[in-house]
Design a protein around this motif. Structure first.
Motif: not given
Lengths: 171, 128
Positions: A102-111, A145-151, A154-157
């Protein structure tokens, strides 16, 4: 703990606190809706410096933010702490086990998923105690949560790319 | 931002689509599976003194101005089965599944229904 780690934790905590405070003053259509911007810092801290830094930064952020807003040890603080610890634990273990799957997006989604799951469970156990109310609201919360997590991911990336740019072999 | 979206790993994309699909279907599944349970709210003299879900049978005695008042919930319906006011109009109202039962001498209002009834009441309170 080496001095440099302390500096890193202090700087990351300061960033996380600012984001946490910033999103608290943003007007929201639904009062309990939060963007979780501070979780950007959790993901960045985890990917740059590892799990311990991420957890320390998250704990510092939640405790200090609740002290600044006067909700320390209150119900909002319990939910915030439970969600933050659960999501950081989940993200940390997934990152350690999946070996860069998982990249940052995947990790953020899991978080964001575990953050919401823990908060719903806590809200049910401590405050609501009506399972049908929790069941009704949870898919909506997970969708938001999934939508904000994805965004946030992306910002984290982007943030990670920017931080890593001048010293490409830092990590 | 474009670069960040392009650089998402396959696992990221799969996870994102899965979570979106799960929560979207979850909204519809839950809406079907869990009916919006209506509530019974009893107010005496403007204060809510008793709240219960409509789908659990129950029989309670509450204090009111003129002695006790008995509220019975059965088969998703509510009635007042005991009152000590002069006319006992509230008891004559019989079984109610939606709306309100009012007992003026006792200052008792029984709201039957979901949050909608309460919202209406708040609007009335503001305009009236």
């Amino acid at each position: 703990m080496p001095l440099q780690d302390k500096y890193r934790i202090a700087v990351l905590s300061a960033y996380a606190l600012v984001l946490h405070g910033f999103e608290a003053i943003l007007p929201m259509p639904i009062p309990w809706l939060r963007l979780g911007l501070a979780n950007i810092i959790t993901v960045v801290a985890l990917l740059l410096y590892g799990f311990r830094t991420a957890m320390t930064v998250t704990l510092i952020r939640i405790i200090l933010a609740s002290m600044f807003t006067g909700t320390f040890l209150g119900p909002a603080f319990m939910l915030s702490l439970g969600g933050g610890v659960a999501s950081t634990l989940a993200v940390g273990s997934v990152h350690a086990l999946s070996q860069g799957l998982f990249g940052p997006v995947g990790l953020s989604l899991i978080g964001s998923f575990f953050h919401n799951a823990a908060q719903l469970a806590l809200a049910y156990l401590l405050f609501i105690q009506r399972i049908e109310a929790v069941l009704l609201i949870s898919p909506v919360i997970f969708l938001i949560g999934t939508s904000t997590g994805a965004v946030n991911g992306l910002i984290a990336d982007l943030l990670l790319k920017n931080i890593r740019k001048p010293v490409p072999d830092k990590v | 931002m474009k670069r960040a979206i392009r650089d998402m790993t396959i696992a990221d994309r799969v996870l994102l689509v899965m979570l979106l699909a799960l929560s979207l279907t979850g909204i519809f599944i839950v809406r079907e599976a869990v009916p919006l349970t209506a509530e019974v709210i009893v107010e005496v003299d403007g204060r809510a003194v008793f709240t219960a879900p409509l789908d659990a049978d129950k029989n309670v005695l509450l204090d009111s101005i003129h002695g006790k008042i008995g509220i019975e919930i059965k088969d998703r319906m509510v009635r007042i089965n005991e009152a000590h006011c002069p006319n006992r109009l509230c008891m004559k109202e019989g079984w109610v599944s939606q709306g309100v039962i009012v007992c003026l001498p006792n200052k008792v209002v029984v709201f039957v229904g979901g949050r909608g009834n309460r919202l209406n009441k708040e609007l009335d309170a503001v305009t009236g």
